[in-house]
Design a protein around this motif. Sequence first.
Motif, short mmCIF file in Angstrom:
data_model
loop_
_atom_site.label_atom_id
_atom_site.label_comp_id
_atom_site.label_asym_id
_atom_site.label_seq_id
_atom_site.Cartn_x
_atom_site.Cartn_y
_atom_site.Cartn_z
N ALA A 193 -3.21 0.03 -3.56
CA ALA A 193 -2.92 -1.20 -2.82
C ALA A 193 -3.17 -2.42 -3.70
CB ALA A 193 -3.77 -1.28 -1.55
N TYR A 194 -2.28 -3.41 -3.60
CA TYR A 194 -2.47 -4.67 -4.31
C TYR A 194 -1.59 -5.74 -3.65
CZ TYR A 194 1.86 -3.20 -6.65
OH TYR A 194 3.14 -2.78 -6.92
N ASP A 195 -1.91 -6.98 -3.94
CA ASP A 195 -1.19 -8.12 -3.37
C ASP A 195 -0.01 -8.47 -4.28
OD1 ASP A 195 -0.28 -10.46 -2.27
OD2 ASP A 195 -2.20 -11.52 -2.36
N GLU A 196 1.19 -8.32 -3.75
CA GLU A 196 2.38 -8.60 -4.54
C GLU A 196 2.57 -10.09 -4.83
OE1 GLU A 196 5.75 -5.36 -3.93
OE2 GLU A 196 5.31 -6.42 -2.05
N GLY A 219 0.84 -1.20 0.00
CA GLY A 219 0.00 0.00 0.00
C GLY A 219 0.87 1.24 0.00
N LYS A 220 0.59 2.17 -0.89
CA LYS A 220 1.45 3.36 -0.97
C LYS A 220 0.67 4.56 -1.51
CE LYS A 220 3.15 2.00 -5.57
NZ LYS A 220 4.34 1.70 -6.39
N THR A 221 1.08 5.73 -1.09
CA THR A 221 0.52 6.97 -1.62
C THR A 221 1.14 7.24 -2.98
OG1 THR A 221 0.17 7.92 0.58
CG2 THR A 221 0.29 9.46 -1.26
N VAL A 222 0.30 7.59 -3.93
CA VAL A 222 0.76 7.88 -5.29
C VAL A 222 0.29 9.27 -5.69
CG1 VAL A 222 0.85 5.45 -5.99
CG2 VAL A 222 -1.28 6.74 -6.27
#
Length: 268
Positions: free
Chosen positions: A46-49, A29-32
């Motif tokens: 956010a996504y599942d790596e 999860g990260k701010t873009v």
Amino acid sequence: MNKLVPGALLAVLFLCATEIGYAEPNILGKTVEYSVQGIVMKSYLAYDEQIKGKRPGVLVIPEVWGLNDYARKRTRMLAELGYAALAVDTYGNGKVATTFDEASKLYAEAMKNFDVLKARFLAAMDFLKGQPAVDPTRLAAIGYCYGGMVVLSMAGQGVDLKGVVSFHGGLGDVKSPQPGRVKAKILVLHGGADKLVAPEQVEAFKQEMKSAGADFRFISYPGAMHSFTNPEATELGKKFNLPIAYNADADKKSWSEMKDFLKNIFAV
């Protein structure tokens, strides 16, 4: 028959899980950031790596408070389901309200110009489409409160989404749908005791959707008030004297409805 000791049992379970390809989610999860008409938008991806290849993408439009921890939580929950999700900053510069007066001002500013709001929504769509983990042909949007109004309005204007879901959305402010242009399937999850949406607004919304030929389903949860999915709603209602409250039963049922809806529209 020999009994497995606990350590051996755990080893067997691990091997079984490995054989069927199970892996614990590893949510990134990260701010873009991206710009729209000169304004920096600070959204949350956010996504599942652990998942390989492309997957459907889901836009998350937050409540009237803006992109806060609750919006990020829902975005991560979608990532845990296997989607790539983007909580969208529609106010610009990551603005978040901490009082109802602040929220009201941000809402009023956002509603002044629908074209600006639409441009920010489309920019978020384009950003999500461009992510390596996302299948750009399979996009949906969900929204809460103000966000519900936003996703319903975008669907009504013909934005190219597979589907939209509104959780306790502000139905009275939904922009009238354009007949024959609604492409997205629509799911509306409404609180039966929502005092911020008048019964006549509910009926007017349903009639407009029918007249526009929209493929929509409307579910009302008896006794559920506005913001019924947000565990902080009851306390916020007391703090700011608002008719909002959390409803655990409606929260659980509505999330389940959304999960089934997304599976159906994405054929997963």
